[in-house]
Motif scaffolding. Structure first.
Motif, mmCIF file in Angstrom:
data_model
loop_
_atom_site.group_PDB
_atom_site.id
_atom_site.type_symbol
_atom_site.label_atom_id
_atom_site.label_comp_id
_atom_site.label_asym_id
_atom_site.label_seq_id
_atom_site.Cartn_x
_atom_site.Cartn_y
_atom_site.Cartn_z
ATOM 1 N N ASN A 58 0.851 -1.192 0.000
ATOM 2 C CA ASN A 58 0.000 0.000 0.000
ATOM 3 C C ASN A 58 0.886 1.242 0.000
ATOM 4 O O ASN A 58 2.011 1.215 0.524
ATOM 5 N N PHE A 59 0.401 2.333 -0.546
ATOM 6 C CA PHE A 59 1.169 3.575 -0.530
ATOM 7 C C PHE A 59 0.215 4.754 -0.353
ATOM 8 O O PHE A 59 -0.952 4.695 -0.744
ATOM 9 N N LYS A 60 0.733 5.822 0.241
ATOM 10 C CA LYS A 60 -0.079 6.996 0.522
ATOM 11 C C LYS A 60 0.275 8.147 -0.423
ATOM 12 O O LYS A 60 1.440 8.313 -0.801
ATOM 13 N N VAL A 61 -0.743 8.931 -0.751
ATOM 14 C CA VAL A 61 -0.574 10.130 -1.567
ATOM 15 C C VAL A 61 -1.251 11.287 -0.850
ATOM 16 O O VAL A 61 -2.428 11.187 -0.486
ATOM 17 N N LEU A 62 -0.517 12.349 -0.630
ATOM 18 C CA LEU A 62 -1.091 13.546 -0.009
ATOM 19 C C LEU A 62 -1.187 14.644 -1.051
ATOM 20 O O LEU A 62 -0.192 14.986 -1.692
ATOM 21 N N ASN A 63 -2.374 15.176 -1.209
ATOM 22 C CA ASN A 63 -2.623 16.266 -2.157
ATOM 23 C C ASN A 63 -2.955 17.539 -1.386
ATOM 24 O O ASN A 63 -3.743 17.517 -0.437
ATOM 25 N N TRP A 64 -2.356 18.680 -1.825
ATOM 26 C CA TRP A 64 -2.632 19.927 -1.105
ATOM 27 C C TRP A 64 -2.347 21.136 -1.984
ATOM 28 O O TRP A 64 -1.246 21.287 -2.516
ATOM 29 N N ASN A 65 -3.344 21.977 -2.136
ATOM 30 C CA ASN A 65 -3.152 23.315 -2.694
ATOM 31 C C ASN A 65 -2.743 24.208 -1.524
ATOM 32 O O ASN A 65 -3.560 24.521 -0.663
ATOM 33 N N ILE A 66 -1.483 24.625 -1.501
ATOM 34 C CA ILE A 66 -0.960 25.362 -0.337
ATOM 35 C C ILE A 66 -1.195 26.869 -0.433
ATOM 36 O O ILE A 66 -0.771 27.621 0.447
ATOM 37 N N GLY A 67 -1.883 27.312 -1.498
ATOM 38 C CA GLY A 67 -2.231 28.733 -1.595
ATOM 39 C C GLY A 67 -1.036 29.661 -1.481
ATOM 40 O O GLY A 67 -1.114 30.726 -0.877
ATOM 41 N N TYR A 68 0.086 29.258 -2.096
ATOM 42 C CA TYR A 68 1.366 29.980 -2.089
ATOM 43 C C TYR A 68 1.752 30.489 -0.696
ATOM 44 O O TYR A 68 2.475 31.481 -0.546
ATOM 45 N N CYS A 69 1.283 29.764 0.328
ATOM 46 C CA CYS A 69 1.598 30.073 1.736
ATOM 47 C C CYS A 69 1.203 31.500 2.093
ATOM 48 O O CYS A 69 1.761 32.097 3.027
ATOM 49 N N GLY A 70 0.240 32.033 1.352
ATOM 50 C CA GLY A 70 -0.199 33.395 1.620
ATOM 51 C C GLY A 70 -1.676 33.516 1.949
ATOM 52 O O GLY A 70 -2.110 34.531 2.493
#
Length: 361
Positions: A58-70
Motif C-alpha cells: 500500500n502507498f499513501k498520496v497527499l494532495n494539497w493546494n498550499i495557496g502559495y503560503c499566503g
C-alpha cells in the motif's frame, strides 16, 4: 496661443499620452507572454533511493493546494471579493511555509501533489517555496511544472498583483522515470490571456515491479473563475483522453489535485452558510461522475471541506466551504482509504487530502 486653444489642446495631449502608455503596455505584455509548448520535459531533481514501486505494498498520496503560503485564515483575496492582493507579510509566508513542511512530514506519504507553489512572486514576497520543499525532502525525487509565469499582472489597478511565477509540484519517494508538463487546452481571449494562467498537468512516470507496467501520477489544478465552465470542460476532455490512453496500454493511473469543481455526490450547500452572496459562487459546478468511465473511481472525503471562499478572513460557519480537492483513479487501483486533514484553514485556503492506494495486478 490663446487660452481657448490651450483648453482644447491639453485634454488631447493627455488622451494621446494615455493611449500611448496603454498601447506600449499591451505590446510589452504580449511580447513577454509565457508561451509553453504542448509537451515539455520537466526537470527531475533526484533524491529517491527506491527504483520501483512494489505492487504488493500500500502507498499513501497527499494532495494539497498550499495557496502559495499566503492565503491563510487571516487573509482574504480580491478575486473572491476581498481586499488583499498579497500575503499579509513575509513573516506570515515563512511561518505558513514552515507549517506546510511540518504537516507534510507528519503525514508521511510516498507521493505529495502540491498546487499553487510559488517560485518568484510578489504576492508571496519572492520566497522560493519549491526550493524550500526540495531541500526539506532530500530523499524524494521532485519535479515542477509552471502554470503561471507573468512578468506583471496589472490587476487590480490600484495595487497590481505584479510578478507571478507559480505552478504544480510533485514529490515522489520512488524514482521518477520520466516527467512531462502537458499544456491544457483553452485560454482566455487577448489581451487577458497575456497575463493569465497557462493551465497544465504534470505527469510523473513511476516504474513498478511488473515489467512494462507503470504508475502514472497526474498532478492537476484546473481552471477557476470560469463561470460558464468552458475551460474546465476542455480540460476534463483532455484528461479523459490521456488517462484512458495510459489505462488502455495496461498502466495504472491516479490523478489528484485541485479540480475547482464539486465532486459527484457532494451537496452544493453541504457546508454553505446562509449569508454567502450568490455572485461569489458563480464558479461552482459539478465534475461529471463518469467523465472517464463508469469503472473509474473518485476518491475524496465528504466529511470535511477542502476549500473556503476568500471574500473575508476565515470565520468557521461564515465563509462558504466545500469539497473540490481529491483524486480519480483507474479501475485497477484499489482505494484503501481517504481523509481530509482539518486544519481550520490556518495555513492555506485549502485542506490537505490524504489517501491510501494499492495497485491491482
Amino acid at each position: 496661443m490663446n487660452k481657448q486653444k490651450l483648453y482644447i489642446l491639453i485634454p488631447l495631449i493627455i488622451l494621446a499620452v494615455a493611449f500611448f502608455l496603454i498601447g506600449s503596455f499591451l505590446i510589452f505584455v504580449t511580447a513577454a507572454e509565457y508561451r509553453p509548448k504542448a509537451v515539455e520535459n520537466a526537470d527531475i531533481k533526484r533524491g529517491s533511493k527506491k527504483s520501483v514501486l512494489n505492487t504488493d505494498e500500500n502507498f499513501k498520496v497527499l494532495n494539497w493546494n498550499i495557496g502559495y503560503c499566503g492565503l491563510d485564515a487571516k487573509n482574504d483575496f480580491f478575486y473572491d471579493g476581498g481586499k488583499n492582493v498579497t500575503a499579509r507579510s513575509m513573516d506570515a509566508v515563512l511561518h505558513n511555509l514552515e507549517s506546510v513542511k511540518n504537516i507534510l512530514n507528519k503525514n508521511l506519504s510516498s507521493f505529495y501533489l502540491i498546487q499553487e507553489i510559488d517560485l518568484k512572486s510578489k504576492r508571496s514576497f519572492y520566497i522560493n517555496q519549491k526550493q524550500a520543499l526540495t531541500d526539506f525532502f532530500t530523499d524524494y525525487d521532485s519535479v515542477f511544472a509552471a502554470n503561471y509565469d507573468a512578468l506583471i499582472v496589472p490587476a487590480p489597478v490600484s495595487n497590481p498583483l505584479g510578478r507571478v511565477k507559480s505552478g504544480v509540484f510533485t514529490l515522489s519517494g520512488y524514482e521518477i522515470a520520466k516527467a512531462e508538463r502537458l499544456q491544457l487546452p483553452g485560454s482566455f481571449s487577448w489581451p487577458l490571456k497575456t497575463v493569465n494562467l497557462k493551465r497544465c498537468i504534470l505527469v510523473s512516470e513511476i516504474k513498478t515491479d511488473v515489467p512494462n507496467k507503470n504508475l502514472y501520477m497526474i498532478n492537476l489544478h484546473l481552471s477557476a473563475y470560469d463561470a460558464d465552465g468552458v475551460l474546465r470542460k476542455q480540460e476534463m476532455e483532455f484528461l479523459q483522453n490521456l488517462a484512458l490512453k495510459f489505462y488502455n496500454e495496461g498502466h495504472w493511473v491516479i490523478a489528484g489535485g485541485d479540480w475547482n469543481s464539486l465532486f459527484p455526490g457532494v451537496e452544493k450547500n453541504r457546508f454553505m452558510p446562509y449569508n454567502t452572496p450568490e455572485e461569489f459562487l458563480e464558479w461552482i459546478e459539478y465534475s461529471p461522475s463518469d467523465f472517464i468511465g463508469k469503472e473509474w473511481k473518485w476518491c475524496f472525503d465528504n466529511s470535511v471541506p477542502t476549500v473556503r471562499l476568500l471574500e473575508k478572513p476565515y470565520v468557521k460557519g461564515e465563509n462558504y466551504t466545500t469539497v473540490i480537492d481529491g483524486f480519480i483513479c483507474s479501475p485497477n487501483v484499489e482505494i484503501i482509504g481517504v481523509n481530509n486533514i482539518d486544519l481550520n484553514f490556518e495555513f492555506s485556503d485549502h485542506h490537505p487530502v490524504l489517501a491510501e492506494f494499492k495497485l491491482l495486478k
